[in-house]
Design a protein around this motif. Structure first.
Motif, mmCIF file in Angstrom:
data_model
loop_
_atom_site.group_PDB
_atom_site.id
_atom_site.type_symbol
_atom_site.label_atom_id
_atom_site.label_comp_id
_atom_site.label_asym_id
_atom_site.label_seq_id
_atom_site.Cartn_x
_atom_site.Cartn_y
_atom_site.Cartn_z
ATOM 1 N N SER A 284 -9.693 -5.057 -23.251
ATOM 2 C CA SER A 284 -9.814 -5.993 -21.698
ATOM 3 C C SER A 284 -10.158 -5.013 -20.705
ATOM 4 C CB SER A 284 -7.938 -5.800 -21.716
ATOM 5 O OG SER A 284 -7.686 -6.963 -22.854
ATOM 6 N N CYS A 285 -10.424 -5.355 -19.072
ATOM 7 C CA CYS A 285 -10.696 -4.708 -18.511
ATOM 8 C C CYS A 285 -9.830 -5.537 -17.285
ATOM 9 C CB CYS A 285 -12.064 -3.951 -18.385
ATOM 10 S SG CYS A 285 -12.917 -3.972 -17.036
ATOM 11 N N ALA A 286 -8.920 -4.143 -17.041
ATOM 12 C CA ALA A 286 -7.734 -4.595 -15.481
ATOM 13 C C ALA A 286 -8.450 -4.255 -14.307
ATOM 14 C CB ALA A 286 -6.393 -4.223 -16.101
ATOM 15 N N ALA A 287 -8.913 -4.962 -13.634
ATOM 16 C CA ALA A 287 -8.770 -4.172 -12.299
ATOM 17 C C ALA A 287 -7.754 -4.521 -11.337
ATOM 18 C CB ALA A 287 -9.849 -5.156 -11.771
ATOM 19 N N SER A 288 -7.914 -3.351 -10.426
ATOM 20 C CA SER A 288 -7.141 -3.406 -9.328
ATOM 21 C C SER A 288 -7.802 -3.263 -7.753
ATOM 22 C CB SER A 288 -5.818 -2.340 -9.234
ATOM 23 O OG SER A 288 -6.533 -0.631 -9.540
ATOM 24 N N GLY A 289 -6.870 -3.108 -6.874
ATOM 25 C CA GLY A 289 -7.635 -3.383 -5.489
ATOM 26 C C GLY A 289 -8.785 -3.632 -5.196
ATOM 27 N N GLY A 290 -8.497 -4.926 -5.939
ATOM 28 C CA GLY A 290 -9.993 -5.988 -5.772
ATOM 29 C C GLY A 290 -9.652 -6.711 -6.284
ATOM 30 N N SER A 291 -10.157 -8.281 -6.356
ATOM 31 C CA SER A 291 -10.614 -9.722 -7.027
ATOM 32 C C SER A 291 -11.085 -9.245 -7.539
ATOM 33 C CB SER A 291 -10.302 -10.887 -6.515
ATOM 34 O OG SER A 291 -10.403 -11.363 -7.617
ATOM 35 N N ILE A 292 -11.585 -10.269 -9.349
ATOM 36 C CA ILE A 292 -12.881 -10.314 -10.351
ATOM 37 C C ILE A 292 -13.401 -11.579 -9.894
ATOM 38 C CG2 ILE A 292 -12.015 -8.599 -12.117
ATOM 39 C CD1 ILE A 292 -11.384 -11.458 -13.496
ATOM 40 N N ASN A 293 -12.767 -11.793 -8.833
ATOM 41 C CA ASN A 293 -13.729 -14.069 -8.892
ATOM 42 C C ASN A 293 -14.886 -13.531 -8.344
ATOM 43 O OD1 ASN A 293 -13.268 -16.204 -9.102
ATOM 44 N ND2 ASN A 293 -11.879 -16.487 -7.178
ATOM 45 N N GLY A 294 -14.976 -12.729 -7.734
ATOM 46 C CA GLY A 294 -16.045 -12.512 -6.752
ATOM 47 C C GLY A 294 -17.627 -11.755 -7.766
ATOM 48 N N PRO A 295 -17.199 -10.552 -7.803
ATOM 49 C CA PRO A 295 -18.153 -10.109 -8.534
ATOM 50 C C PRO A 295 -18.927 -10.560 -10.008
ATOM 51 C CG PRO A 295 -16.469 -8.475 -8.867
ATOM 52 C CD PRO A 295 -15.856 -9.988 -8.377
ATOM 53 N N THR A 296 -19.785 -10.144 -10.264
ATOM 54 C CA THR A 296 -20.796 -9.834 -11.792
ATOM 55 C C THR A 296 -19.504 -9.035 -11.869
ATOM 56 O OG1 THR A 296 -22.550 -10.509 -10.489
ATOM 57 C CG2 THR A 296 -22.544 -9.293 -12.416
ATOM 58 N N ILE A 297 -19.017 -9.419 -13.700
ATOM 59 C CA ILE A 297 -18.776 -8.565 -13.786
ATOM 60 C C ILE A 297 -19.039 -8.198 -15.871
ATOM 61 C CG2 ILE A 297 -16.788 -8.862 -13.583
ATOM 62 C CD1 ILE A 297 -15.768 -10.889 -14.817
ATOM 63 N N ALA A 298 -19.239 -7.536 -16.188
ATOM 64 C CA ALA A 298 -19.927 -6.615 -17.639
ATOM 65 C C ALA A 298 -19.571 -5.702 -18.146
ATOM 66 C CB ALA A 298 -21.482 -6.624 -16.823
#
Length: 125
Positions: A20-34
């Motif tokens: 798992s990779c939890a993001a904070s301070g920004g949404s993962i909806n916009g960027p490329t994730i890898a």
């Protein structure tokens, strides 16, 4: 954006893990994730990615058919499901994201601006 990777552990060959990779301070909806992985003395290796505009997935050759990248926008979390694990999958696994990289660079670690701290995956034979 801060990324926190987790889920790595010691498992036997043939087993499964979900990172798992939890993001904070920004949404993962916009960027490329890898996801990338790295072993001592080697460069960071591309594992899988979700392209930011279409959501299409891309995989390293070794990952095809065994690994699946996915995301949960509501949880702001990225996952890497890994099945049929092999000893050669042993590595530190990193999640990464970037808002601006171009598709031709999706497998290039140097193009990603944001990185998690890594989680150790160890596969015993």
């Amino acid at each position: 954006v801060q990324l926190q990777a987790s889920g790595g552990e010691l498992v036997q060959a043939g087993g499964s893990l979900r990172l798992s990779c939890a993001a904070s301070g920004g949404s993962i909806n916009g960027p490329t994730i890898a996801w990338f992985r790295q072993t001592p003395g080697k460069e960071r290796e591309f594992v899988a990615a979700l392209w930011r505009t279409t959501g299409r997935t891309y995989y390293g050759d070794f990952a095809k058919g065994r690994f699946t990248i996915s995301k949960d926008n509501a949880q702001n979390t990225v996952y890497l499901q890994m099945n049929n694990l092999k000893p050669e999958d042993t590595a530190v696994y990193y999640c990464a994201l970037d808002f601006r990289l171009i598709l031709s660079s999706i497998r290039q670690a140097r193009e990603y601006d944001y990185w998690g701290q890594g989680t150790q995956v160890t596969i015993s034979s």
